[in-house]
Design a protein around this motif. Structure first.
Motif, PDB file in Angstrom:
ATOM      1  N   TYR A   1       0.859  -1.201   0.000  1.00  0.00           N
ATOM      2  CA  TYR A   1       0.000   0.000   0.000  1.00  0.00           C
ATOM      3  C   TYR A   1       0.888   1.242   0.000  1.00  0.00           C
ATOM      4  O   TYR A   1       0.682   2.183  -0.776  1.00  0.00           O
ATOM      5  CB  TYR A   1      -0.893  -0.009   1.247  1.00  0.00           C
ATOM      6  N   GLY A   2       1.909   1.233   0.879  1.00  0.00           N
ATOM      7  CA  GLY A   2       2.819   2.381   0.975  1.00  0.00           C
ATOM      8  C   GLY A   2       3.519   2.639  -0.348  1.00  0.00           C
ATOM      9  O   GLY A   2       3.638   3.800  -0.787  1.00  0.00           O
ATOM     10  N   ALA A   3       3.969   1.581  -1.001  1.00  0.00           N
ATOM     11  CA  ALA A   3       4.675   1.743  -2.282  1.00  0.00           C
ATOM     12  C   ALA A   3       3.736   2.348  -3.330  1.00  0.00           C
ATOM     13  O   ALA A   3       4.122   3.228  -4.098  1.00  0.00           O
ATOM     14  CB  ALA A   3       5.212   0.395  -2.746  1.00  0.00           C
ATOM     15  N   ARG A   4       2.485   1.893  -3.338  1.00  0.00           N
ATOM     16  CA  ARG A   4       1.503   2.416  -4.304  1.00  0.00           C
ATOM     17  C   ARG A   4       1.157   3.869  -4.023  1.00  0.00           C
ATOM     18  O   ARG A   4       1.042   4.689  -4.932  1.00  0.00           O
ATOM     19  CB  ARG A   4       0.183   1.619  -4.196  1.00  0.00           C
ATOM     20  N   ALA A   5       0.986   4.201  -2.742  1.00  0.00           N
ATOM     21  CA  ALA A   5       0.455   5.523  -2.368  1.00  0.00           C
ATOM     22  C   ALA A   5       1.548   6.550  -2.079  1.00  0.00           C
ATOM     23  O   ALA A   5       1.244   7.709  -1.823  1.00  0.00           O
ATOM     24  CB  ALA A   5      -0.453   5.370  -1.144  1.00  0.00           C
ATOM     25  N   GLY A   6       2.809   6.120  -2.071  1.00  0.00           N
ATOM     26  CA  GLY A   6       3.898   7.063  -1.775  1.00  0.00           C
ATOM     27  C   GLY A   6       4.052   7.339  -0.291  1.00  0.00           C
ATOM     28  O   GLY A   6       4.447   8.437   0.112  1.00  0.00           O
ATOM     29  N   ILE A   7       3.730   6.353   0.530  1.00  0.00           N
ATOM     30  CA  ILE A   7       3.887   6.488   1.989  1.00  0.00           C
ATOM     31  C   ILE A   7       5.177   5.765   2.383  1.00  0.00           C
ATOM     32  O   ILE A   7       5.314   4.561   2.142  1.00  0.00           O
ATOM     33  CB  ILE A   7       2.692   5.844   2.730  1.00  0.00           C
ATOM     34  N   ALA A   8       6.130   6.501   2.973  1.00  0.00           N
ATOM     35  CA  ALA A   8       7.377   5.851   3.401  1.00  0.00           C
ATOM     36  C   ALA A   8       7.083   4.940   4.593  1.00  0.00           C
ATOM     37  O   ALA A   8       6.234   5.245   5.437  1.00  0.00           O
ATOM     38  CB  ALA A   8       8.410   6.902   3.783  1.00  0.00           C
ATOM     39  N   ILE A   9       7.788   3.823   4.640  1.00  0.00           N
ATOM     40  CA  ILE A   9       7.584   2.869   5.737  1.00  0.00           C
ATOM     41  C   ILE A   9       8.699   3.026   6.768  1.00  0.00           C
ATOM     42  O   ILE A   9       9.880   2.938   6.441  1.00  0.00           O
ATOM     43  CB  ILE A   9       7.553   1.411   5.208  1.00  0.00           C
ATOM     44  N   GLU A  10       8.275   3.277   8.020  1.00  0.00           N
ATOM     45  CA  GLU A  10       9.209   3.283   9.139  1.00  0.00           C
ATOM     46  C   GLU A  10       9.010   1.966   9.882  1.00  0.00           C
ATOM     47  O   GLU A  10       7.880   1.633  10.263  1.00  0.00           O
ATOM     48  CB  GLU A  10       8.906   4.451  10.084  1.00  0.00           C
ATOM     49  N   ALA A  11      10.125   1.250  10.091  1.00  0.00           N
ATOM     50  CA  ALA A  11      10.046  -0.074  10.716  1.00  0.00           C
ATOM     51  C   ALA A  11      10.341   0.040  12.206  1.00  0.00           C
ATOM     52  O   ALA A  11      11.474   0.307  12.590  1.00  0.00           O
ATOM     53  CB  ALA A  11      11.056  -1.008  10.071  1.00  0.00           C
ATOM     54  N   TRP A  12       9.304  -0.140  13.047  1.00  0.00           N
ATOM     55  CA  TRP A  12       9.604  -0.170  14.495  1.00  0.00           C
ATOM     56  C   TRP A  12       9.879  -1.603  14.925  1.00  0.00           C
ATOM     57  O   TRP A  12       9.445  -2.545  14.267  1.00  0.00           O
ATOM     58  CB  TRP A  12       8.572   0.534  15.335  1.00  0.00           C
ATOM     59  N   GLY A  13      10.661  -1.708  16.034  1.00  0.00           N
ATOM     60  CA  GLY A  13      11.090  -3.054  16.424  1.00  0.00           C
ATOM     61  C   GLY A  13      11.928  -3.689  15.318  1.00  0.00           C
ATOM     62  O   GLY A  13      11.791  -4.872  15.038  1.00  0.00           O
ATOM     63  N   PRO A  14      12.831  -2.915  14.700  1.00  0.00           N
ATOM     64  CA  PRO A  14      13.535  -3.442  13.513  1.00  0.00           C
ATOM     65  C   PRO A  14      14.400  -4.657  13.822  1.00  0.00           C
ATOM     66  O   PRO A  14      14.690  -5.458  12.932  1.00  0.00           O
ATOM     67  CB  PRO A  14      14.418  -2.253  13.072  1.00  0.00           C
ATOM     68  N   LEU A  15      14.788  -4.786  15.114  1.00  0.00           N
ATOM     69  CA  LEU A  15      15.600  -5.940  15.525  1.00  0.00           C
ATOM     70  C   LEU A  15      14.720  -6.990  16.209  1.00  0.00           C
ATOM     71  O   LEU A  15      15.211  -7.856  16.919  1.00  0.00           O
ATOM     72  CB  LEU A  15      16.718  -5.476  16.473  1.00  0.00           C
ATOM     73  N   GLY A  16      13.405  -6.882  16.004  1.00  0.00           N
ATOM     74  CA  GLY A  16      12.488  -7.814  16.661  1.00  0.00           C
ATOM     75  C   GLY A  16      12.417  -7.570  18.160  1.00  0.00           C
ATOM     76  O   GLY A  16      12.006  -8.456  18.920  1.00  0.00           O
ATOM     77  N   GLN A  17      12.803  -6.377  18.587  1.00  0.00           N
ATOM     78  CA  GLN A  17      12.777  -5.970  20.002  1.00  0.00           C
ATOM     79  C   GLN A  17      13.540  -6.939  20.894  1.00  0.00           C
ATOM     80  O   GLN A  17      13.272  -7.048  22.085  1.00  0.00           O
ATOM     81  CB  GLN A  17      11.334  -5.821  20.517  1.00  0.00           C
TER      82      GLN A  17
END
Ligand code: NAD
Length: 275
Positions: free
Chosen positions: A176-192
């Motif tokens: 959805y983000g790629a289609r709509a131009g919404i940048a994705i911020e990844a929280w818990g990038p290390l799996g917390q």
């Protein structure tokens, strides 16, 4: 240490790697954020609910770093979404941070059972138009929530900040983000630290091949996917390790092998359950 920036859909730029302060003790936040700034981070991700905006503000003031070199994000908590309350909430956050404007303001969760997230988004648009947030976005919004807020306002969020790591990639939201131009911020990038990502063979193999740590390999995977990350650590040596990820590149085969680790491995709450 030069961290690349990405252009958001409103034309503003964001450092692709920053420092997150979830669960950083308010009493220790000033020192820990000063350590992060010392390690080279210029993008800090906080939230009203973390209770440590004041410490972030104290660190910004004490650092002497020019405001325009910093990128500061905070978030509207779920119980402030109704009526005009978001307008009061941003003023409180700015006051604690000691800033006239944040670089990015997010609705923290849609909290669908409360029924106010569309109102919250209309207020974030007002907050942006008043100059109190340079960019606005959301967090933990699924496609149905994104549809609702965009339809109501015609304004597409600059980012969606979601739980995301190799074992939980949320492909419906990222596409959805790629289609709509919404940048994705990844929280818990290390799996917390809750999901054993570092023991996975493709991660360990790439780490050995590049002379890097498994954490650095996972962060590198995020960056090469195009995601924005802000890993958290209270320890200066880990802060340094986590920003030292711009001198190597995963091969396509290494990147693909890590992408194949998708296991529906969510480690935290689901957006429909948080209200
Ligand atoms: P994370 O994946 O960054 O994990 C943090 C944990 O990983 C640390 O406590 C530490 O134990 C470990 N760690 C960090 N660096 C390491 C290293 N180099 N080697 C080994 N272990 C290491 O999880 P997080 O802090 O939850 O997420 C990052 C940021 O995302 C938060 O600080 C916060 O800013 C944001 N966040 C947002 C939401 C949201 O709902 N929007 C929710 C959670 C977190």
């Amino acid at each position: 240490m030069s961290v690349p920036t990405l252009e958001l859909n409103d034309g503003h730029r964001i450092p692709q790697l920053g420092f997150g302060v979830f669960k950083v003790d308010p009493a220790e936040t000033e020192r820990i954020v000063l350590d992060a700034l010392e390690a080279g981070y210029r993008h800090i991700d906080t939230a009203a609910i973390y209770g440590n905006e004041q410490g972030v503000g104290a660190a910004i003031a004490a650092s002497g770093i020019p405001r325009e070199e910093l990128f500061i994000t905070t978030k509207l908590w779920n119980d402030r979404q109704a009526g005009d309350d978001p307008l009061a909430a941003i003023d409180e956050s700015l006051d604690k941070l000691g800033l006239a404007q944040v670089d990015l303001y997010l609705t923290h969760w849609p909290a669908p059972a409360n029924g106010h997230f569309v109102n919250a988004w209309t207020k974030l648009v007002e907050i942006r138009d008043a100059g109190k947030a340079r960019s606005i976005g959301v967090s933990n919004h699924l496609p149905e929530h994104l549809d609702a807020i965009i339809e109501a306002t015609g304004v597409t969020p600059a980012v969606d900040q979601i739980e995301l790591h190799p074992a939980y990639q949320q492909r419906e939201v990222t596409s959805y983000g790629a289609r709509a131009g919404i940048a994705i911020e990844a929280w818990g990038p290390l799996g917390q630290g809750k999901y054993p990502l570092f023991d996975e063979e493709p991660v360990a193999q790439a780490a050995a091949a590049h002379g890097k740590t498994p954490a650095q390999v996972v962060l590198r995977w995020h960056l090469q996917q195009g995601y924005i990350v802000f890993p958290k650590s209270n320890r200066l040596e880990r802060m340094r390790e986590n920003i030292d990820v711009f001198d190597f590149e995963l091969t396509t085969a290494q990147q693909d092998a890590i992408t194949a680790l998708e296991r529906d491995g969510r480690v935290s709450a689901h957006p429909s359950e948080v209200n």
